[in-house]
Design a protein around this motif. Structure first.
Motif, short mmCIF file in Angstrom:
data_model
loop_
_atom_site.label_atom_id
_atom_site.label_comp_id
_atom_site.label_asym_id
_atom_site.label_seq_id
_atom_site.Cartn_x
_atom_site.Cartn_y
_atom_site.Cartn_z
N TYR A 121 -10.57 -13.27 -22.46
CA TYR A 121 -9.09 -13.13 -21.87
C TYR A 121 -9.38 -13.17 -20.42
N SER A 122 -9.07 -14.36 -19.84
CA SER A 122 -9.59 -14.58 -18.54
C SER A 122 -8.30 -13.94 -17.47
N LEU A 123 -7.19 -14.27 -18.05
CA LEU A 123 -6.16 -14.01 -17.12
C LEU A 123 -6.02 -12.21 -17.05
N ASN A 140 -7.19 -9.38 -10.04
CA ASN A 140 -7.44 -10.18 -8.72
C ASN A 140 -8.00 -9.33 -7.69
N LYS A 181 -2.95 -16.20 -6.04
CA LYS A 181 -2.67 -15.67 -7.22
C LYS A 181 -2.39 -16.73 -8.21
N TYR A 182 -1.31 -17.51 -7.86
CA TYR A 182 -0.94 -18.50 -8.88
C TYR A 182 -1.97 -19.60 -8.97
N GLU A 183 -2.87 -20.06 -7.74
CA GLU A 183 -3.78 -21.03 -7.88
C GLU A 183 -4.92 -20.37 -9.07
N VAL A 221 -4.34 -18.50 -11.60
CA VAL A 221 -3.89 -18.59 -12.77
C VAL A 221 -4.14 -20.16 -13.36
N LYS A 222 -3.79 -21.25 -12.34
CA LYS A 222 -3.87 -22.30 -12.77
C LYS A 222 -5.53 -22.58 -13.20
N TYR A 223 -6.48 -21.94 -12.26
CA TYR A 223 -7.78 -22.07 -12.63
C TYR A 223 -8.27 -21.45 -13.87
N HIS A 224 -7.79 -20.44 -14.22
CA HIS A 224 -8.14 -19.72 -15.57
C HIS A 224 -7.61 -20.62 -16.72
N LYS A 225 -6.38 -20.94 -16.54
CA LYS A 225 -5.69 -21.89 -17.50
C LYS A 225 -6.37 -23.43 -17.58
#
Length: 438
Positions: free
Chosen positions: A405-407, A411, A420-422, A424-428
């Protein structure tokens, strides 16, 4: 200067501004950021409203007038030629339900709904519906014929087959391609198949009374498969003078050739069209000319349904159809090389470069890293991603262990929101991180 004098001077100045622009037509500026404009109006409520609008001349406002679809059509074609389509098929023998039959069906439905034994079976999960009877009732109804007509009309089959003609299918045409282990691949109303699914001759069935003088003709064409002419079709199969529904006893004037959609040409519409003869058997070779037979020449297999039907319209009429959409796969290469004896064509689309507006110094309502990355070279972004996952990869241990569960991983503290948004894109693995191999 007193307060009253200041207010009077401000009113005079505002009236002069309004009078100076009264000869123009004021048009509100299409604001891409209405939230920002609202903030400014709240922040400076004492300013004149016209400071947030743009003035234009009357000549310019006429050019900006939004026209309706009908006005655009009038500009494109001032005097359109409207031709009503003609029903070229057999007059429908399917009648809609009368009011008495509909009332009887609703009454039967209400009685079945109030039955206690059926409710008990439904609650216990033991109620079984005879799906075969329901399916047969649906296929024999007028609603099925109208539904099949609407689907075929939606895909533009009648426009390409008969131009200004159409017909209402009278009964379903069952087409099944053989598959592995006695399984079949059915053809419905526009379902999508690949070329390998249609590599062998299909099994075609339909309902017939098998009378002595009842003959049919089956034609299988590809509306989008001709390589040279846009208004021509490729004839894949032609069986004429079929007694009843015994297709094996018919006259095969063109042997079966599998569809061969070239790579990059998209989905092709392949249609099975069934005709019913009006006056017995037809000598196609004498009246129409030579047919390709077992030849695989594309010139000989060039076919036009409109010309064919225009010649035999007094002897046969379309009565049913079935069609599917086919796309390229690796089996098409063997058809071109081994069956047709030619090189395989390949179609590619040259996309225009993506339009980017001129870069601005200050941009609101957009994260600065997302805004700036669209102006970067794609190779530099890919290089950055490749260097990132190479730095995380060991040649001896392989890829690193990724948390399940990377999300849920917290942080770092005191990081900006865009970071933070970047993350989230990295983990997804979204955006530029799609090419990450792990």
């Amino acid at each position: 200067m007193s307060m009253i004098l200041r207010k009077n001077i401000f009113k005079i100045i505002s009236n002069v501004q309004v009078e100076s622009i009264r000869h123009h037509r004021v048009i509100p500026l299409p604001d891409p950021m209405p939230y920002t404009t609202a903030i400014w109006r709240k922040r400076f409520p004492y300013r004149n409203k016209t400071q947030f609008e743009v003035t234009h001349d009357e000549v310019y406002t006429k050019d900006m007038h939004l026209k309706t679809l009908e006005e655009r059509r009038q500009e494109f074609d001032p005097q359109p030629i409207r031709v009503e389509k003609v029903n070229v098929g057999i007059s429908s023998s399917l009648n809609s339900l009368s009011k008495a039959e509909s009332r009887q069906r609703f009454q039967h439905y209400a009685e079945q709904r109030d039955r206690a034994d059926l409710k008990r079976l439904h609650y216990d999960g033991a109620l079984r519906i005879p799906l075969e009877e329901v399916r047969d009732d649906w296929l024999s109804s007028k609603e099925f014929s109208n539904n099949l007509y609407m689907i075929a009309n939606h895909y533009g089959l009648f426009d390409d087959l008969f131009k200004y003609g159409y017909f209402i299918p009278q009964f379903p045409l069952h087409v099944n391609y053989p598959f592995e282990n006695d399984q079949v691949t059915p053809v419905y109303s526009g379902n999508r198949l690949y070329a390998k699914d249609a590599s062998e001759k299909p099994e075609v069935k339909w309902e017939s009374t098998n009378k002595e003088n009842e003959f049919y003709t089956l034609i299988f064409t590809n509306l989008d498969g001709h390589l040279k002419e846009d208004d021509a079709e490729v004839l894949h199969w032609f069986v004429g003078n079929i007694p009843g529904n015994q297709i094996d006893k018919g006259e095969t004037l063109c042997s079966y050739l599998p569809p061969f959609p070239p790579n990059g040409s998209g989905w092709h519409r392949c249609v099975f069209l069934l005709y019913k003869h009006q006056k017995g058997a037809i000598n196609f070779s004498e009246e129409y000319g030579s047919f390709p037979g077992n030849s695989v020449s594309l010139e000989k297999r060039t076919f036009r349904t409109f010309d064919f039907f225009n010649k035999f319209c007094s002897q046969l009429r379309p009565i049913s159809l079935a069609f599917f959409q086919v796309a390229w796969d690796i089996s098409v290469k063997d058809i071109f090389h081994k069956t047709l004896g030619m090189n395989e064509p390949r179609y590619e689309f040259d996309f225009e470069p993506r339009y980017l507006p001129p870069q601005q110094f200050s941009v609101e309502m957009a994260p600065f890293h997302t805004y700036l990355e669209q102006y970067r070279d794609r190779k530099d972004i890919n290089e950055e991603v490749i260097k990132h996952y190479l730095s995380m990869t060991c040649p001896f241990n392989g890829y690193p262990n990724i948390p399940k569960y990377s999300l849920a991983v917290p942080n770092e503290k005191w990081v900006p929101d865009w970071y933070k948004y970047e993350m989230v894109k990295y983990h997804k693995r979204q955006g530029k991180w799609k090419m990450m191999p792990f």
